[in-house]
Motif scaffolding. Structure first.
Motif, PDB file in Angstrom:
ATOM      1  N   LYS A 186       0.062  21.496  -0.190  1.00  0.00           N
ATOM      2  CA  LYS A 186       0.963  22.800  -0.043  1.00  0.00           C
ATOM      3  C   LYS A 186      -0.084  23.648  -0.814  1.00  0.00           C
ATOM      4  N   ASP A 187      -0.981  23.864  -0.936  1.00  0.00           N
ATOM      5  CA  ASP A 187      -1.816  24.558  -0.926  1.00  0.00           C
ATOM      6  C   ASP A 187      -2.872  25.564  -0.105  1.00  0.00           C
ATOM      7  N   ALA A 188      -2.464  24.236   1.388  1.00  0.00           N
ATOM      8  CA  ALA A 188      -3.631  24.476   2.812  1.00  0.00           C
ATOM      9  C   ALA A 188      -2.506  25.586   3.482  1.00  0.00           C
ATOM     10  N   ASP A 189      -3.242  26.755   4.312  1.00  0.00           N
ATOM     11  CA  ASP A 189      -2.565  26.773   5.174  1.00  0.00           C
ATOM     12  C   ASP A 189      -2.278  27.074   5.820  1.00  0.00           C
ATOM     13  N   ILE A 190      -0.861  26.329   5.960  1.00  0.00           N
ATOM     14  CA  ILE A 190      -0.283  25.660   7.504  1.00  0.00           C
ATOM     15  C   ILE A 190       1.130  27.116   7.388  1.00  0.00           C
ATOM     16  N   GLU A 191       1.332  27.495   9.359  1.00  0.00           N
ATOM     17  CA  GLU A 191       1.839  28.024   9.192  1.00  0.00           C
ATOM     18  C   GLU A 191       3.452  28.134   9.028  1.00  0.00           C
ATOM     19  N   LEU A 192       3.721  26.268   8.917  1.00  0.00           N
ATOM     20  CA  LEU A 192       5.563  25.310   8.988  1.00  0.00           C
ATOM     21  C   LEU A 192       4.937  24.981   8.090  1.00  0.00           C
ATOM     22  N   PRO A 193       6.699  24.764   7.259  1.00  0.00           N
ATOM     23  CA  PRO A 193       7.532  24.776   5.723  1.00  0.00           C
ATOM     24  C   PRO A 193       7.021  23.480   6.050  1.00  0.00           C
ATOM     25  N   LEU A 194       6.410  22.294   5.232  1.00  0.00           N
ATOM     26  CA  LEU A 194       6.009  20.799   5.176  1.00  0.00           C
ATOM     27  C   LEU A 194       6.959  20.822   4.510  1.00  0.00           C
ATOM     28  N   GLN A 195       7.660  19.625   4.418  1.00  0.00           N
ATOM     29  CA  GLN A 195       8.296  17.744   3.451  1.00  0.00           C
ATOM     30  C   GLN A 195       7.787  16.784   3.456  1.00  0.00           C
ATOM     31  N   PHE A 196       7.842  16.434   1.980  1.00  0.00           N
ATOM     32  CA  PHE A 196       6.723  14.870   1.818  1.00  0.00           C
ATOM     33  C   PHE A 196       8.229  13.801   1.933  1.00  0.00           C
ATOM     34  N   ILE A 208      -3.250  19.421  10.301  1.00  0.00           N
ATOM     35  CA  ILE A 208      -3.157  17.974   8.943  1.00  0.00           C
ATOM     36  C   ILE A 208      -4.128  16.731   9.293  1.00  0.00           C
ATOM     37  N   THR A 209      -4.223  16.567   9.704  1.00  0.00           N
ATOM     38  CA  THR A 209      -4.860  15.551   9.470  1.00  0.00           C
ATOM     39  C   THR A 209      -6.557  15.794   9.712  1.00  0.00           C
ATOM     40  N   LYS A 210      -7.172  17.330  10.135  1.00  0.00           N
ATOM     41  CA  LYS A 210      -8.221  17.404   9.376  1.00  0.00           C
ATOM     42  C   LYS A 210      -8.441  17.756   8.758  1.00  0.00           C
ATOM     43  N   THR A 211      -7.770  18.426   7.830  1.00  0.00           N
ATOM     44  CA  THR A 211      -7.639  19.160   6.435  1.00  0.00           C
ATOM     45  C   THR A 211      -7.725  18.146   5.522  1.00  0.00           C
ATOM     46  N   ILE A 212      -7.036  17.223   5.700  1.00  0.00           N
ATOM     47  CA  ILE A 212      -6.673  15.844   4.672  1.00  0.00           C
ATOM     48  C   ILE A 212      -8.457  15.078   4.955  1.00  0.00           C
ATOM     49  N   LYS A 213      -8.939  15.155   6.563  1.00  0.00           N
ATOM     50  CA  LYS A 213     -10.023  14.489   6.239  1.00  0.00           C
ATOM     51  C   LYS A 213     -11.063  15.332   5.867  1.00  0.00           C
ATOM     52  N   GLU A 214     -11.298  16.125   5.825  1.00  0.00           N
ATOM     53  CA  GLU A 214     -12.469  17.466   5.458  1.00  0.00           C
ATOM     54  C   GLU A 214     -12.326  17.245   3.609  1.00  0.00           C
ATOM     55  N   SER A 215     -11.455  16.872   3.089  1.00  0.00           N
ATOM     56  CA  SER A 215     -10.905  17.134   1.656  1.00  0.00           C
ATOM     57  C   SER A 215     -11.408  15.632   0.894  1.00  0.00           C
ATOM     58  N   MET A 271       0.586  -0.706  -0.156  1.00  0.00           N
ATOM     59  CA  MET A 271       0.041  -0.402   0.365  1.00  0.00           C
ATOM     60  C   MET A 271       0.394   1.385   0.044  1.00  0.00           C
ATOM     61  N   PRO A 272       0.376   1.473  -1.050  1.00  0.00           N
ATOM     62  CA  PRO A 272       1.805   3.462  -0.956  1.00  0.00           C
ATOM     63  C   PRO A 272       1.299   4.499  -0.154  1.00  0.00           C
ATOM     64  N   SER A 273       2.349   5.213   0.258  1.00  0.00           N
ATOM     65  CA  SER A 273       2.601   5.656   1.646  1.00  0.00           C
ATOM     66  C   SER A 273       3.344   7.178   1.530  1.00  0.00           C
ATOM     67  N   PHE A 274       3.439   7.653   2.274  1.00  0.00           N
ATOM     68  CA  PHE A 274       4.798   8.933   2.535  1.00  0.00           C
ATOM     69  C   PHE A 274       4.243   9.550   3.623  1.00  0.00           C
ATOM     70  N   ASP A 275       5.597  10.658   4.241  1.00  0.00           N
ATOM     71  CA  ASP A 275       5.641  11.001   5.867  1.00  0.00           C
ATOM     72  C   ASP A 275       5.590  12.249   5.094  1.00  0.00           C
ATOM     73  N   ILE A 276       4.973  13.093   6.418  1.00  0.00           N
ATOM     74  CA  ILE A 276       5.052  14.313   6.187  1.00  0.00           C
ATOM     75  C   ILE A 276       5.146  15.080   7.308  1.00  0.00           C
ATOM     76  N   VAL A 277       6.462  15.818   6.699  1.00  0.00           N
ATOM     77  CA  VAL A 277       7.906  16.165   8.396  1.00  0.00           C
ATOM     78  C   VAL A 277       7.513  17.753   7.968  1.00  0.00           C
ATOM     79  N   SER A 278       8.591  18.477   8.741  1.00  0.00           N
ATOM     80  CA  SER A 278       8.962  19.833   9.144  1.00  0.00           C
ATOM     81  C   SER A 278      10.000  19.404  10.047  1.00  0.00           C
ATOM     82  N   GLU A 279      11.072  19.569   8.616  1.00  0.00           N
ATOM     83  CA  GLU A 279      12.482  19.648   8.882  1.00  0.00           C
ATOM     84  C   GLU A 279      13.727  20.735   8.560  1.00  0.00           C
ATOM     85  N   LEU A 280      14.979  20.893   8.855  1.00  0.00           N
ATOM     86  CA  LEU A 280      15.250  22.110   8.671  1.00  0.00           C
ATOM     87  C   LEU A 280      16.720  21.596   8.743  1.00  0.00           C
TER      88      LEU A 280
END
Length: 160
Positions: A145-155, A107-114, A1-10
């Protein structure tokens, strides 16, 4: 099953390079001649020190330009209030990284609402997204990427 991780790293190394470049630019700028102004990088922050507060504003703009040139998202910078004393002005810039629990839930809520056909799991400082189709995962990435999230996200960690 395809998957990926959402992180915020610097990338700490790129931040160090940006701070070094900004320090070098301060030494060559005409409006900072004869002024004791500098950047100091700590573990998860950058300290600015100058003689007056308007120089701090200019220094922040120099640092932002250097970070953008090094592909560092400037959403990760949180400015503290400047501390003004008689001779020096200091300011702290906090470098935010990692997803805390409320941000993961947002983030989870944004995905579920979509209404996309994917599942999310919060795993510490990352969110794992799994789905049956690769296209659903790509739509999820585009949505975030289009959502209003105040942290930079990497996938990362994309598995097929």
């Amino acid at each position: 099953m395809p998957s990926f991780d959402i992180v915020s790293e610097l990338d700490k190394h790129e931040v160090t390079n940006a701070v070094d470049q900004a320090n070098r630019e301060l030494q060559t700028r005409y409006d900072f001649k004869g002024v004791s102004a500098s950047f100091t990088q700590n573990e998860d922050s950058v300290s600015l020190e100058a003689e007056v507060d308007f120089q701090l504003r200019q220094m922040i703009e120099v640092l932002r330009a250097k970070m953008i040139a090094r592909n560092i998202d400037i959403k990760c910078i949180e400015e503290k209030d400047p501390e003004l004393s008689g001779v020096k002005a200091r300011q702290e810039l906090i470098l935010k990284q990692g997803l805390d629990q409320p941000m993961c839930k947002k983030i989870t809520k944004t995905i579920k609402e979509s209404k996309l056909k994917v599942q999310t799991q919060i795993q510490g400082e990352k969110v794992r997204v799994t789905g049956k189709k690769r296209d659903d995962l790509q739509q999820t990435i585009a949505l975030l990427k289009d959502a209003d999230i105040e942290l930079p996200l990497q996938f990362n960690n994309f598995r097929d």
